[in-house]
Scaffold this motif. Structure first.
Motif, PDB file in Angstrom:
ATOM      1  N   ALA A  45     -33.297  44.369   2.738  1.00  0.00           N
ATOM      2  CA  ALA A  45     -33.945  45.290   3.670  1.00  0.00           C
ATOM      3  C   ALA A  45     -33.306  45.206   5.049  1.00  0.00           C
ATOM      4  O   ALA A  45     -33.067  46.224   5.712  1.00  0.00           O
ATOM      5  CB  ALA A  45     -35.433  44.981   3.754  1.00  0.00           C
ATOM      6  N   TYR A  63     -34.809  52.455   4.628  1.00  0.00           N
ATOM      7  CA  TYR A  63     -34.147  51.183   4.358  1.00  0.00           C
ATOM      8  C   TYR A  63     -34.896  50.334   3.337  1.00  0.00           C
ATOM      9  O   TYR A  63     -34.286  49.634   2.522  1.00  0.00           O
ATOM     10  CB  TYR A  63     -33.917  50.402   5.654  1.00  0.00           C
ATOM     11  CG  TYR A  63     -35.147  49.825   6.305  1.00  0.00           C
ATOM     12  CD1 TYR A  63     -35.542  48.515   6.056  1.00  0.00           C
ATOM     13  CD2 TYR A  63     -35.913  50.594   7.183  1.00  0.00           C
ATOM     14  CE1 TYR A  63     -36.675  47.985   6.657  1.00  0.00           C
ATOM     15  CE2 TYR A  63     -37.046  50.065   7.785  1.00  0.00           C
ATOM     16  CZ  TYR A  63     -37.420  48.768   7.520  1.00  0.00           C
ATOM     17  OH  TYR A  63     -38.542  48.243   8.103  1.00  0.00           O
ATOM     18  N   GLU A  64     -36.226  50.392   3.325  1.00  0.00           N
ATOM     19  CA  GLU A  64     -36.988  49.593   2.367  1.00  0.00           C
ATOM     20  C   GLU A  64     -36.782  50.113   0.945  1.00  0.00           C
ATOM     21  O   GLU A  64     -36.674  49.324  -0.004  1.00  0.00           O
ATOM     22  CB  GLU A  64     -38.471  49.592   2.734  1.00  0.00           C
ATOM     23  CG  GLU A  64     -38.777  48.820   4.019  1.00  0.00           C
ATOM     24  CD  GLU A  64     -40.255  48.829   4.354  1.00  0.00           C
ATOM     25  OE1 GLU A  64     -40.939  49.809   3.980  1.00  0.00           O
ATOM     26  OE2 GLU A  64     -40.728  47.860   4.984  1.00  0.00           O
ATOM     27  N   ASP A  65     -36.728  51.440   0.795  1.00  0.00           N
ATOM     28  CA  ASP A  65     -36.476  52.023  -0.530  1.00  0.00           C
ATOM     29  C   ASP A  65     -35.091  51.639  -1.034  1.00  0.00           C
ATOM     30  O   ASP A  65     -34.906  51.343  -2.223  1.00  0.00           O
ATOM     31  CB  ASP A  65     -36.600  53.550  -0.471  1.00  0.00           C
ATOM     32  CG  ASP A  65     -38.025  54.005  -0.208  1.00  0.00           C
ATOM     33  OD1 ASP A  65     -38.959  53.250  -0.552  1.00  0.00           O
ATOM     34  OD2 ASP A  65     -38.201  55.101   0.349  1.00  0.00           O
ATOM     35  N   GLN A  68     -35.091  48.080  -2.172  1.00  0.00           N
ATOM     36  CA  GLN A  68     -35.729  47.963  -3.493  1.00  0.00           C
ATOM     37  C   GLN A  68     -34.786  48.431  -4.593  1.00  0.00           C
ATOM     38  O   GLN A  68     -34.691  47.798  -5.656  1.00  0.00           O
ATOM     39  CB  GLN A  68     -37.010  48.792  -3.524  1.00  0.00           C
ATOM     40  CG  GLN A  68     -37.751  48.712  -4.852  1.00  0.00           C
ATOM     41  CD  GLN A  68     -39.075  49.467  -4.826  1.00  0.00           C
ATOM     42  OE1 GLN A  68     -39.629  49.730  -3.778  1.00  0.00           O
ATOM     43  NE2 GLN A  68     -39.561  49.828  -5.998  1.00  0.00           N
TER      44      GLN A  68
END
Length: 220
Positions: A45, A63-65, A68
């Motif tokens: 992340a 950014y989190e997607d 993941q």
């Protein structure tokens, strides 16, 4: 946990982590990837945030997607061999994912047969906002021919890396300095320097009007 039981996790190498017992997922991940799952996710992340800011700020909130997606990509399937340098792998995968999503996003903005106006192309190419009122349209064939005619091989390579010339339509896309640097394996500063010199050559090849490049003979 003994060495023998840790080696038992090798049976999941190259297989989706979902095939391993649920209670072993974290241990399998740490054994094969080389770091705890939570640590890897946090690092991905962090790197996704910085890479997006560098390459495609319009996507910075995803950014989190992306992190993941990168972690899932490491588990479905798991690597065929234990990872020795997990940070380098995650950074590499983050950059690939960001570039892939950027190309998809830009491709979705284009439509078949679109042509790009001359000054928009040169403005993007030179990282300059200064354009004049010349509004001739250029098709990909003209760009391809001009790129082939650039005499300096390094400049030609940078310009070819800059322009994306799809075969299915009449338009083209332009890579950022960061993308061209990544593709060629050279520094962004060198890409900018070669690009700047190449712009002048490309302008003349695409639009060889007397006095256009050096301002001589112009009454403006």
């Amino acid at each position: 946990m003994g060495t023998g039981s840790r080696h038992a996790f090798d049976e999941w190498l190259g297989r989706p982590i979902t095939e391993a017992p649920v209670e072993s997922h974290r241990a399998v991940f740490e054994h094969i990837v080389g770091v705890d799952l939570a640590v890897a996710a946090a690092y991905a992340a962090q790197k996704a945030f910085h890479v997006l800011r560098e390459i495609d700020a319009d996507m910075r909130y995803s950014y989190e997607d992306i992190a993941q997606d990168v972690i899932v990509g490491l588990t479905d399937p798991l690597p065929a061999e234990p990872i020795r340098h997990w940070r380098a792998i995650i950074v590499q995968n983050v950059r690939w994912r960001v570039l892939h999503l950027r190309r998809e996003r830009l491709a979705a903005m284009r439509h078949p047969g679109r042509r790009v106006d001359y000054d928009s192309a040169v403005a993007q190419l030179s990282d300059s906002s200064a354009v004049d009122d010349h509004d001739r349209l250029l098709a990909r064939e003209e760009i391809a021919a001009a790129l082939d005619a650039v005499p300096d091989p390094e400049v030609r390579a940078v310009l070819r890396a800059t322009f994306v010339l799809p075969t299915h339509d009449g338009g083209y896309d332009i890579r950022s300095t960061a993308e061209a640097s990544e593709l060629l394996g050279i520094s962004q500063s060198k890409v900018k320097r070669l690009r700047a010199s190449g712009v002048l050559v490309l302008r003349q090849l695409l639009d060889p009007q007397p006095g256009r490049d050096d301002g001589k003979g112009s009454d403006r």
